[in-house]
Design an enzyme around this catalytic site. Structure first.
Site, PDB file in Angstrom:
ATOM      1  CB  CYS A  21      -2.127   0.742  -3.001  1.00 24.87           C
ATOM      2  SG  CYS A  21      -2.130   2.245  -2.010  1.00 24.87           S
TER       3      CYS A  21
ATOM      4  CB  CYS B 278      -1.935   0.744   0.806  1.00 25.69           C
ATOM      5  SG  CYS B 278      -2.948   1.709  -0.291  1.00 25.69           S
ATOM      6  CG  ASP B 279      -0.227  -2.895   0.128  1.00 28.45           C
ATOM      7  OD1 ASP B 279      -0.853  -2.704   1.185  1.00 28.45           O
ATOM      8  OD2 ASP B 279      -0.767  -3.289  -0.920  1.00 28.45           O
TER       9      ASP B 279
END
Ligand code: NAP
Length: 333
Positions: free
Chosen positions: A142, A145-146
């Protein structure tokens, strides 16, 4: 939409999955005044909730964040009365003697007169050494997300499809360099994504290569790849590895319940009816030729309309009828 105790009544429709397909089915079912519960094992939105920018969904010429699009769909389903239960995973589906379905979750059993399956897909794992060990310490699926964790670093993205290229492009907002490791010398991704990647100076393409091992002490320090044409190994010094080598349908719980194809996608007829009467399928886990939000939304609408038609002709307890199975978890069929 609220979480609640398992229903004691027979619902009209249980929808499994709250991505674009399931949420759209929820909008249509609840507008048809069907008593509808949508079950979602994570948070609503599915894959799109993890997508930074959706550019190809009609009506949003500037693009829209995947999270915002999912939120709008969720609000719309709630407006018309669908009940969404998040963090409730479906583990089994069984047909009961009276023709209704028992939808078994990790919190109980719901009874419904029809079911719409929209369980979506998840990222495929490569299985190479280091992948599992470094999850959360440099291995990710992701970028949204990261990505910000890798500001100023170098990362590798594995795969040549839309996900790899689009997520790689997103990562260039933060990182200094992206190695795009692809097993062929031609990208599968759509032309517009390819053009952007080729024009981006932060991309270095590692063609004809597959990942072999992720290495590091406490965190990821390198990705070892092998050129499949020459056999030559190469060590890419990276802090992060983002794997986008395809997707798998979330259908293991449906094996031996409805017909699946050899890859596990749910097989239906042209009107989205599965091999079980009154059970319909839509979205990315359906064996369809196009994995796109527009397709998922269209299928969600059709599945809902077909469920409504099926219920019109069904001889099965209507909502409000007492349930023998309500509230108690049961073994898979
Ligand atoms: P995908 O299209 O299946 O691409 C997977 C990529 O990984 C391919 O390039 C494939 O190589 C490579 N690959 C597969 N197995 C591998 C392995 N074992 N080792 C190394 N590489 C491997 O998956 P995706 O990119 O996640 O996309 C899934 C679906 O969602 C697609 O239909 C895509 O169009 C859609 N999608 C659309 C958008 C959008 O419209 N904006 C965004 C994301 C995804 P080969 O090319 O050689 O097969």
């Amino acid at each position: 939409m609220t979480a609640g105790a398992p229903s004691q009544d027979v619902l009209d429709v249980v929808i499994v999955g709250a991505g674009p397909a399931g949420l759209t089915a929820g909008i249509y079912c609840s507008r048809s005044r069907l008593r509808t519960v949508i079950l979602e094992r994570n948070m609503a939105g599915g894959q799109i909730a993890l997508t930074e920018l959706v550019e190809n969904y009609p009506g949003f010429p500037e693009g829209i964040s995947g999270f915002d699009l999912a939120e709008k769909m969720k609000i719309q389903a709630a407006e018309f009365g669908a009940e969404l239960r998040e963090i409730e995973a479906v583990t089994a589906l069984r047909r009961e003697p009276d023709g209704c379905y028992g939808v078994v979750t990790d919190q109980g059993t719901l009874r419904a007169r029809s079911v719409i399956l929209a369980p979506g897909v998840e990222a495929k794992r490569s299985g190479i050494p280091g992948e599992a060990e470094f999850i959360g310490r440099g291995v990710s699926w992701c970028a949204t997300c990261d990505g910000a964790l890798y500001r100023g670093r170098t990362v590798a993205v594995v795969g040549g499809g839309d996900s790899a290229v689009e997520e790689g492009l997103f990562l260039t907002k933060f990182v200094d360099k992206v190695y795009l490791v692809h097993r062929r010398d031609e990208l599968r991704a759509a032309p517009i994504a390819r053009e952007r990647a080729f024009a981006n100076p932060k991309f270095e393409f590692v063609w004809d290569s597959v990942p072999r091992r992720i290495v590091g002490e406490q965190i990821v320090e390198a990705l070892e790849v092998e050129n499949v044409k020459t056999g030559v190994a190469r060590r890419l010094p990276v802090s992060g590895v983002f794997m986008y080598i395809g997707q798998l349908p979330n259908t293991t719980w449906l094996k031996d319940v409805v017909d699946l194809d050899e890859q596990g996608y749910i097989v239906t007829d042209a009107l989205l009816q599965t091999s079980l009467p009154g059970v319909f399928a839509c979205g990315d886990a359906h064996a369809n030729p196009l994995k796109q939000i527009a397709m998922a939304v269209g299928e969600g609408a059709l599945a809902a309309v077909q469920a409504d038609r099926y219920l019109d002709e069904l001889d099965c307890p209507a909502p409000g009828a007492a349930s023998a199975a309500g509230g108690s978890a049961a073994a898979p069929a």
